[in-house]
Design a protein around this motif. Structure first.
Motif, PDB file in Angstrom:
ATOM      1  N   ASP A 185      31.057  29.631  39.678  1.00  0.00           N
ATOM      2  CA  ASP A 185      30.199  30.578  38.895  1.00  0.00           C
ATOM      3  C   ASP A 185      30.608  31.953  39.416  1.00  0.00           C
ATOM      4  N   ALA A 186      31.048  32.092  40.402  1.00  0.00           N
ATOM      5  CA  ALA A 186      31.451  33.748  40.753  1.00  0.00           C
ATOM      6  C   ALA A 186      32.746  33.839  39.868  1.00  0.00           C
ATOM      7  N   ALA A 187      33.881  32.994  39.995  1.00  0.00           N
ATOM      8  CA  ALA A 187      34.816  33.342  39.376  1.00  0.00           C
ATOM      9  C   ALA A 187      34.577  33.373  37.792  1.00  0.00           C
ATOM     10  N   ALA A 188      33.712  32.718  37.199  1.00  0.00           N
ATOM     11  CA  ALA A 188      33.315  32.822  35.842  1.00  0.00           C
ATOM     12  C   ALA A 188      32.963  34.211  35.427  1.00  0.00           C
ATOM     13  N   LEU A 189      32.115  34.557  36.531  1.00  0.00           N
ATOM     14  CA  LEU A 189      31.440  36.237  36.230  1.00  0.00           C
ATOM     15  C   LEU A 189      32.838  36.932  36.241  1.00  0.00           C
ATOM     16  N   THR A 190      33.926  36.784  36.685  1.00  0.00           N
ATOM     17  CA  THR A 190      34.860  37.958  36.549  1.00  0.00           C
ATOM     18  C   THR A 190      35.491  37.983  35.291  1.00  0.00           C
ATOM     19  N   TYR A 191      35.458  36.728  34.410  1.00  0.00           N
ATOM     20  CA  TYR A 191      35.951  36.862  33.182  1.00  0.00           C
ATOM     21  C   TYR A 191      34.994  37.650  32.184  1.00  0.00           C
ATOM     22  N   VAL A 192      33.538  37.426  32.474  1.00  0.00           N
ATOM     23  CA  VAL A 192      32.468  38.058  31.826  1.00  0.00           C
ATOM     24  C   VAL A 192      32.781  39.532  31.894  1.00  0.00           C
ATOM     25  N   ALA A 207      31.626  53.422  32.691  1.00  0.00           N
ATOM     26  CA  ALA A 207      31.308  53.480  33.911  1.00  0.00           C
ATOM     27  C   ALA A 207      30.395  52.171  34.497  1.00  0.00           C
ATOM     28  N   ILE A 208      29.405  51.775  33.747  1.00  0.00           N
ATOM     29  CA  ILE A 208      28.792  50.765  34.034  1.00  0.00           C
ATOM     30  C   ILE A 208      29.492  49.432  34.160  1.00  0.00           C
ATOM     31  N   PRO A 209      30.329  48.995  32.879  1.00  0.00           N
ATOM     32  CA  PRO A 209      31.178  48.087  32.893  1.00  0.00           C
ATOM     33  C   PRO A 209      32.056  48.020  34.168  1.00  0.00           C
ATOM     34  N   MET A 210      32.440  49.268  34.466  1.00  0.00           N
ATOM     35  CA  MET A 210      33.556  49.447  35.685  1.00  0.00           C
ATOM     36  C   MET A 210      32.921  48.864  36.865  1.00  0.00           C
ATOM     37  N   LEU A 211      31.403  49.319  36.995  1.00  0.00           N
ATOM     38  CA  LEU A 211      30.732  48.871  38.314  1.00  0.00           C
ATOM     39  C   LEU A 211      30.549  47.539  38.175  1.00  0.00           C
ATOM     40  N   PHE A 212      30.226  47.043  37.008  1.00  0.00           N
ATOM     41  CA  PHE A 212      30.006  45.516  36.918  1.00  0.00           C
ATOM     42  C   PHE A 212      31.388  44.819  37.440  1.00  0.00           C
ATOM     43  N   GLY A 213      32.349  45.042  37.065  1.00  0.00           N
ATOM     44  CA  GLY A 213      33.731  44.737  37.092  1.00  0.00           C
ATOM     45  C   GLY A 213      34.038  44.555  38.809  1.00  0.00           C
ATOM     46  N   PHE A 214      33.670  45.852  39.325  1.00  0.00           N
ATOM     47  CA  PHE A 214      33.850  45.816  41.034  1.00  0.00           C
ATOM     48  C   PHE A 214      32.929  44.589  41.625  1.00  0.00           C
ATOM     49  N   TYR A 215      31.516  44.687  41.079  1.00  0.00           N
ATOM     50  CA  TYR A 215      30.535  43.469  41.696  1.00  0.00           C
ATOM     51  C   TYR A 215      31.084  42.551  41.384  1.00  0.00           C
ATOM     52  N   THR A 230      38.518  33.247  25.759  1.00  0.00           N
ATOM     53  CA  THR A 230      38.995  33.085  27.258  1.00  0.00           C
ATOM     54  C   THR A 230      37.438  32.486  27.763  1.00  0.00           C
ATOM     55  N   LEU A 231      36.430  32.955  27.546  1.00  0.00           N
ATOM     56  CA  LEU A 231      35.349  32.600  27.962  1.00  0.00           C
ATOM     57  C   LEU A 231      34.999  31.201  27.993  1.00  0.00           C
TER      58      LEU A 231
END
Length: 229
Positions: free
Chosen positions: A199-206, A9-17, A165-166
């Motif tokens: 930086d926001a794009a990089a966050l999606t890969y994380v 759940a938490i990683p899923m919410l992180f992904g949405f964010y 990929t990171l």
């Protein structure tokens, strides 16, 4: 239940964010034109030219944030707004993709690893969801355990691909930021919008890596629970 919340759940919410963050940053900075009025296509061409790259075709593709570099066909694809646009977001994304072309030219090791893993990862991505769902449905049977084990192996490969990929993405972003300033495409005082977008794009890969890792750990715990029964 607690482990499910932590691992899924938490990683899923992180992904949405992360997705909301990149779209918010992009939609904001695509409205801010650069002073130089250089288009994304021109910026990508200038970055590659400075690195001695003359054999990569820059093409326009449909969609938003569909930009990518194709090392096999030597094509740098920019979405419509980034191909023609002169915004800080367009220049940042275009230079980032040109950064991948530079990585390819210089033989950046992590990019080579990612290219090697890509074909098998595509197969794993297509099969993992079916295997895991089937394994969970049949979890009480031997066949279910086999499905889960194979699914876990596929997820492990996906995690490895995303982990590799990171540094590839971070390095391309570093190269992009440096080149935009050094070539005079963007002024230092304009870099805030570029930083925010990339930086926001990089966050999606994380976020993608964290989500896959959480799913893998969850499956491994399910397999461990079966062995304990």
């Amino acid at each position: 239940m607690t482990l499910w919340i932590i691992l899924i759940a938490i990683p899923m919410l992180f992904g949405f964010y992360a997705q909301m963050k990149i779209r918010s940053a992009y939609n904001k900075n695509v409205q801010i034109p650069s002073r130089g009025r250089i288009s994304g296509r021109e910026a990508a061409a200038a970055v590659m030219e400075s690195a001695g790259i003359h054999d990569v075709e820059i093409v326009r593709v449909e969609g938003q944030l569909t930009d990518h570099y194709d090392p096999i066909n030597r094509k740098l694809a920019l979405s419509e707004h980034n191909y023609d646009g002169t915004s800080l977001a367009a220049l940042g994304v275009a230079a980032h993709e040109a950064g991948h072309a530079i990585q390819h030219k210089v033989g950046y090791s992590m990019m080579k690893v990612r290219q090697t893993l890509a074909p098998a990862t595509q197969i794993a991505a297509g099969a993992s969801q079916f295997l895991i769902i089937a394994g969970i449905v049949l979890i009480s049977s031997k066949l279910g355990g086999t499905f889960l084990m194979i699914g876990a192996g596929a997820l492990a490969l996906i995690c490895l691909f995303q982990f590799v990929t990171l540094p590839v993405e971070f390095d391309a972003t570093r190269r992009a930021k440096a080149q935009l300033v050094s070539l005079g495409i963007v002024g230092q005082d304009e870099m805030e919008g570029v930083h925010e977008t990339l930086d926001a794009a990089a966050l999606t890969y994380v976020a993608g890596f964290v989500a896959s890792l959480g799913s893998l750990l969850h499956i491994l715990l399910l397999l461990s629970g079966r062995r304990d029964d």
